[in-house]
Design an enzyme around this catalytic site. Sequence first.
Site, PDB file in Angstrom:
ATOM      1  N   ASP A  99       1.909  10.484   0.802  1.00 33.20           N
ATOM      2  CA  ASP A  99       2.183  11.533  -0.185  1.00 33.20           C
ATOM      3  C   ASP A  99       0.936  12.126  -0.824  1.00 33.20           C
ATOM      4  O   ASP A  99       0.994  12.680  -1.922  1.00 33.20           O
ATOM      5  CB  ASP A  99       3.076  10.938  -1.277  1.00 33.20           C
ATOM      6  CG  ASP A  99       2.507   9.646  -1.833  1.00 33.20           C
ATOM      7  OD1 ASP A  99       1.286   9.437  -1.681  1.00 33.20           O
ATOM      8  OD2 ASP A  99       3.266   8.849  -2.407  1.00 33.20           O
ATOM      9  N   GLU A 121       5.926   6.414   6.430  1.00 35.00           N
ATOM     10  CA  GLU A 121       6.288   6.063   5.041  1.00 35.00           C
ATOM     11  C   GLU A 121       7.088   7.207   4.409  1.00 35.00           C
ATOM     12  O   GLU A 121       6.791   7.700   3.317  1.00 35.00           O
ATOM     13  CB  GLU A 121       5.052   5.729   4.196  1.00 35.00           C
ATOM     14  CG  GLU A 121       5.362   4.957   2.925  1.00 35.00           C
ATOM     15  CD  GLU A 121       4.137   4.715   2.050  1.00 35.00           C
ATOM     16  OE1 GLU A 121       3.669   5.641   1.379  1.00 35.00           O
ATOM     17  OE2 GLU A 121       3.645   3.578   2.057  1.00 35.00           O
ATOM     18  N   GLU A 135       2.537  13.171  -6.349  1.00 29.16           N
ATOM     19  CA  GLU A 135       2.970  12.598  -5.067  1.00 29.16           C
ATOM     20  C   GLU A 135       4.459  12.757  -4.782  1.00 29.16           C
ATOM     21  O   GLU A 135       4.864  12.906  -3.622  1.00 29.16           O
ATOM     22  CB  GLU A 135       2.578  11.118  -5.004  1.00 29.16           C
ATOM     23  CG  GLU A 135       1.085  10.863  -4.863  1.00 29.16           C
ATOM     24  CD  GLU A 135       0.304  11.009  -6.168  1.00 29.16           C
ATOM     25  OE1 GLU A 135       0.943  11.184  -7.240  1.00 29.16           O
ATOM     26  OE2 GLU A 135      -0.932  10.957  -6.129  1.00 29.16           O
ATOM     27  N   HIS A 216      -5.223   3.841 -11.103  1.00 26.33           N
ATOM     28  CA  HIS A 216      -5.839   5.135 -10.764  1.00 26.33           C
ATOM     29  C   HIS A 216      -4.902   6.322 -10.890  1.00 26.33           C
ATOM     30  O   HIS A 216      -5.315   7.464 -10.700  1.00 26.33           O
ATOM     31  CB  HIS A 216      -6.354   5.102  -9.316  1.00 26.33           C
ATOM     32  CG  HIS A 216      -5.252   5.099  -8.295  1.00 26.33           C
ATOM     33  ND1 HIS A 216      -4.698   6.250  -7.806  1.00 26.33           N
ATOM     34  CD2 HIS A 216      -4.584   4.093  -7.703  1.00 26.33           C
ATOM     35  CE1 HIS A 216      -3.743   5.948  -6.941  1.00 26.33           C
ATOM     36  NE2 HIS A 216      -3.649   4.644  -6.868  1.00 26.33           N
ATOM     37  N   ARG A 218      -2.873   9.555 -11.545  1.00 28.03           N
ATOM     38  CA  ARG A 218      -3.178  10.740 -12.362  1.00 28.03           C
ATOM     39  C   ARG A 218      -2.239  10.836 -13.566  1.00 28.03           C
ATOM     40  O   ARG A 218      -2.666  11.265 -14.641  1.00 28.03           O
ATOM     41  CB  ARG A 218      -3.062  12.015 -11.514  1.00 28.03           C
ATOM     42  CG  ARG A 218      -4.284  12.259 -10.649  1.00 28.03           C
ATOM     43  CD  ARG A 218      -4.122  13.444  -9.727  1.00 28.03           C
ATOM     44  NE  ARG A 218      -5.264  13.533  -8.813  1.00 28.03           N
ATOM     45  CZ  ARG A 218      -6.269  14.382  -8.954  1.00 28.03           C
ATOM     46  NH1 ARG A 218      -6.294  15.249  -9.934  1.00 28.03           N
ATOM     47  NH2 ARG A 218      -7.260  14.376  -8.086  1.00 28.03           N
ATOM     48  N   HIS A 248     -11.469   2.113  -9.663  1.00 22.43           N
ATOM     49  CA  HIS A 248     -11.351   3.276  -8.771  1.00 22.43           C
ATOM     50  C   HIS A 248     -12.475   4.275  -9.081  1.00 22.43           C
ATOM     51  O   HIS A 248     -12.875   4.420 -10.243  1.00 22.43           O
ATOM     52  CB  HIS A 248      -9.978   3.911  -9.012  1.00 22.43           C
ATOM     53  CG  HIS A 248      -9.536   4.896  -7.970  1.00 22.43           C
ATOM     54  ND1 HIS A 248     -10.015   6.182  -7.923  1.00 22.43           N
ATOM     55  CD2 HIS A 248      -8.653   4.791  -6.953  1.00 22.43           C
ATOM     56  CE1 HIS A 248      -9.433   6.829  -6.923  1.00 22.43           C
ATOM     57  NE2 HIS A 248      -8.602   6.003  -6.307  1.00 22.43           N
TER      58      HIS A 248
HETATM   59  C1  UD1 Z   1      -5.775  10.185  -4.379  1.00 23.33           C
HETATM   60  C2  UD1 Z   1      -4.341  10.664  -4.122  1.00 23.33           C
HETATM   61  C3  UD1 Z   1      -3.341   9.627  -4.582  1.00 23.33           C
HETATM   62  C4  UD1 Z   1      -3.662   8.264  -4.006  1.00 23.33           C
HETATM   63  C5  UD1 Z   1      -5.095   7.901  -4.310  1.00 23.33           C
HETATM   64  C6  UD1 Z   1      -5.464   6.598  -3.654  1.00 23.33           C
HETATM   65  C7  UD1 Z   1      -3.784  13.049  -4.234  1.00 23.33           C
HETATM   66  C8  UD1 Z   1      -3.438  14.177  -5.116  1.00 23.33           C
HETATM   67  N1  UD1 Z   1      -4.083  11.895  -4.863  1.00 23.33           N
HETATM   68  O1  UD1 Z   1      -5.946  10.084  -5.793  1.00 23.33           O
HETATM   69  O2  UD1 Z   1      -2.035  10.015  -4.162  1.00 23.33           O
HETATM   70  O3  UD1 Z   1      -2.796   7.304  -4.576  1.00 23.33           O
HETATM   71  O4  UD1 Z   1      -5.966   8.919  -3.784  1.00 23.33           O
HETATM   72  O5  UD1 Z   1      -6.647   6.075  -4.157  1.00 23.33           O
HETATM   73  O6  UD1 Z   1      -3.805  13.186  -3.039  1.00 23.33           O
HETATM   74  N2  UD1 Z   1     -13.893   9.622  -5.611  1.00 23.33           N
HETATM   75  C9  UD1 Z   1     -15.144   9.231  -5.191  1.00 23.33           C
HETATM   76  N3  UD1 Z   1     -15.249   8.531  -4.018  1.00 23.33           N
HETATM   77  C10 UD1 Z   1     -14.184   8.200  -3.268  1.00 23.33           C
HETATM   78  C11 UD1 Z   1     -12.913   8.587  -3.708  1.00 23.33           C
HETATM   79  C12 UD1 Z   1     -12.786   9.315  -4.877  1.00 23.33           C
HETATM   80  O7  UD1 Z   1     -16.146   9.489  -5.838  1.00 23.33           O
HETATM   81  O8  UD1 Z   1     -14.352   7.568  -2.213  1.00 23.33           O
HETATM   82  C13 UD1 Z   1     -13.772  10.421  -6.854  1.00 23.33           C
HETATM   83  C14 UD1 Z   1     -14.265  11.878  -6.690  1.00 23.33           C
HETATM   84  O9  UD1 Z   1     -14.859  12.300  -7.862  1.00 23.33           O
HETATM   85  C15 UD1 Z   1     -12.930  12.620  -6.472  1.00 23.33           C
HETATM   86  C16 UD1 Z   1     -12.023  11.857  -7.407  1.00 23.33           C
HETATM   87  O10 UD1 Z   1     -12.398  10.487  -7.254  1.00 23.33           O
HETATM   88  O11 UD1 Z   1     -13.014  13.983  -6.769  1.00 23.33           O
HETATM   89  C17 UD1 Z   1     -10.553  12.043  -7.203  1.00 23.33           C
HETATM   90  O12 UD1 Z   1     -10.174  11.860  -5.839  1.00 23.33           O
HETATM   91  P1  UD1 Z   1      -8.722  12.399  -5.363  1.00 23.33           P
HETATM   92  O13 UD1 Z   1      -8.519  12.006  -3.959  1.00 23.33           O
HETATM   93  O14 UD1 Z   1      -8.567  13.828  -5.719  1.00 23.33           O
HETATM   94  O15 UD1 Z   1      -7.732  11.635  -6.317  1.00 23.33           O
HETATM   95  P2  UD1 Z   1      -7.388  10.112  -6.440  1.00 23.33           P
HETATM   96  O16 UD1 Z   1      -7.202   9.851  -7.874  1.00 23.33           O
HETATM   97  O17 UD1 Z   1      -8.332   9.280  -5.676  1.00 23.33           O
HETATM   98  N1  UDP Z   2      -7.815  -1.455  -1.995  1.00 21.96           N
HETATM   99  C1  UDP Z   2      -9.096  -1.743  -1.529  1.00 21.96           C
HETATM  100  N2  UDP Z   2     -10.081  -1.985  -2.453  1.00 21.96           N
HETATM  101  C2  UDP Z   2      -9.862  -1.938  -3.790  1.00 21.96           C
HETATM  102  C3  UDP Z   2      -8.558  -1.623  -4.251  1.00 21.96           C
HETATM  103  C4  UDP Z   2      -7.559  -1.377  -3.330  1.00 21.96           C
HETATM  104  O1  UDP Z   2      -9.340  -1.790  -0.322  1.00 21.96           O
HETATM  105  O2  UDP Z   2     -10.802  -2.173  -4.556  1.00 21.96           O
HETATM  106  C5  UDP Z   2      -6.750  -1.159  -1.013  1.00 21.96           C
HETATM  107  C6  UDP Z   2      -5.509  -2.004  -1.154  1.00 21.96           C
HETATM  108  O3  UDP Z   2      -5.566  -3.097  -0.271  1.00 21.96           O
HETATM  109  C7  UDP Z   2      -4.382  -1.043  -0.799  1.00 21.96           C
HETATM  110  C8  UDP Z   2      -4.953   0.326  -1.049  1.00 21.96           C
HETATM  111  O4  UDP Z   2      -6.340   0.163  -1.253  1.00 21.96           O
HETATM  112  O5  UDP Z   2      -4.032  -1.112   0.567  1.00 21.96           O
HETATM  113  C9  UDP Z   2      -4.303   0.942  -2.259  1.00 21.96           C
HETATM  114  O6  UDP Z   2      -4.983   2.107  -2.591  1.00 21.96           O
HETATM  115  P1  UDP Z   2      -4.803   2.838  -3.971  1.00 21.96           P
HETATM  116  O7  UDP Z   2      -4.300   1.870  -4.989  1.00 21.96           O
HETATM  117  O8  UDP Z   2      -6.073   3.545  -4.238  1.00 21.96           O
HETATM  118  O9  UDP Z   2      -3.708   3.946  -3.631  1.00 21.96           O
HETATM  119  P2  UDP Z   2      -2.114   3.966  -3.616  1.00 21.96           P
HETATM  120  O10 UDP Z   2      -1.644   2.856  -2.748  1.00 21.96           O
HETATM  121  O11 UDP Z   2      -1.652   3.856  -5.030  1.00 21.96           O
HETATM  122  O12 UDP Z   2      -1.802   5.310  -3.048  1.00 21.96           O
END
Ligand code: UD1
Ligand code: UDP
Length: 373
Positions: A99, A121, A135, A216, A218, A248
Amino acid sequence: MNAPQKILTVFGTRPEAIKMFPLVHALDADDRFISKICVSGQHRGMLDQVLQIAGIMPHFDLDLMQPNQTLDSLTANLLTGIGRVLDAEQPDWVVVQGDTATAMAGALAAYYRKIPVAHVEAGLRSGNIQHPWPEEVNRKIIGSMAALHFAPTQTAADALLRENVEPAAVHITGNTVIDALYWITRKIEIQPELATGLAPLEARFAGKRIIGVTCHRRENFGGGMVGIAAAIQRLAARDDVAMIFPVHLNPNVQEVMNGLLAGLENVALIEPLDYPNFARLIGICDLMLTDSGGVQEEAPALGKPVLVMRETTERPEGIAAGTARLVGTDADRIVAEASHLLDSPSAYDAMAQAHNPFGDGKSAGRIVELLAG
Ligand code: UD1
Ligand code: UDP
């Protein structure tokens, strides 16, 4: 023999990579398919650690991540970037997972080209478009376009049927997250050095009950995050408890947690763990406090109770099975529920011994057979 089908898997965040790699491995090993991988780079470091451990080399990497990216600019870049890959590759199927913005835009770009979409999923629904945000809407959009829906559970399949999805297109496969977890567990057994990153913390917190924490979402930004931090502060006052909290990389999470929790004796705020070391964290903890989707599925598979810090969950199976409890983001409630589990062995055992409802580790194989048709 029929010509192999070209399958383009599209993903971009850490959880998608974890849940897609078992399928990518299965497609790569099967000569009925030409398997191509497009990563959006919606995440960077958190995605790359999964690609590395799973041995996946994408054919396309859009490298889209921007610091603190907005949903609209991210989605616009995803749609045009993935569209260009589809035009170049002309796959027979596009496969997306879950999602995220990447999954939603990948499905939409495929639909715009009349390329059939398969959704891994499928059918998770909270029934509230604000929780999880965005999501819940992303997966409804994907569900309205997909030609094949791989529902992890009967509950998810039923949700799709209630939305009038064609029954023949809905298949219960289990969740590939369990395939991934079993795969990484086996890999760590063979190469224990992959999961020794927590050893210094394990030594520092020896004799204490470990709580693993992640958050994490939003919709929890602002008040929700502050409530979670307040609960951690209060639980940290217990002498018998330590918390390991990989924070995160989203700056909205980093600012709150580093601002409110830095320097607490019983709280280790650390960088996101790579997947093997995160699996180790679930293994050594007594319980998980999380708002994550994936962690709600993984922790029960390793016999660990989960307190879900959200208002709703699209994974009611864990609540029904007794492996998870929905506790919201109010500090009083989180502290009360965590303390009850820590102080009542019978309450703890009831959760730890409940059956994991999310899969049997054979989901990717089922999905491959369904794609083969
Ligand atoms: C995203 C997904 C969420 C998912 C989550 C898993 C959307 C809208 N959100 O949320 O559904 O549950 O990922 O973790 O698709 N960033 C880094 N390095 C990284 C990753 C993220 O610096 O490797 C920072 C960046 O500033 C980035 C911000 O996190 O802009 C947000 O990343 P984004 O993918 O937009 O949102 P998440 O909160 O990670
Ligand atoms: N995970 C990881 N390192 C971390 C935290 C989570 O590898 O420090 C893995 C965890 O095993 C799980 C996935 O990340 O499979 C979950 O990701 P996240 O919570 O970011 O996203 P969501 O599942 O809520 O979309």
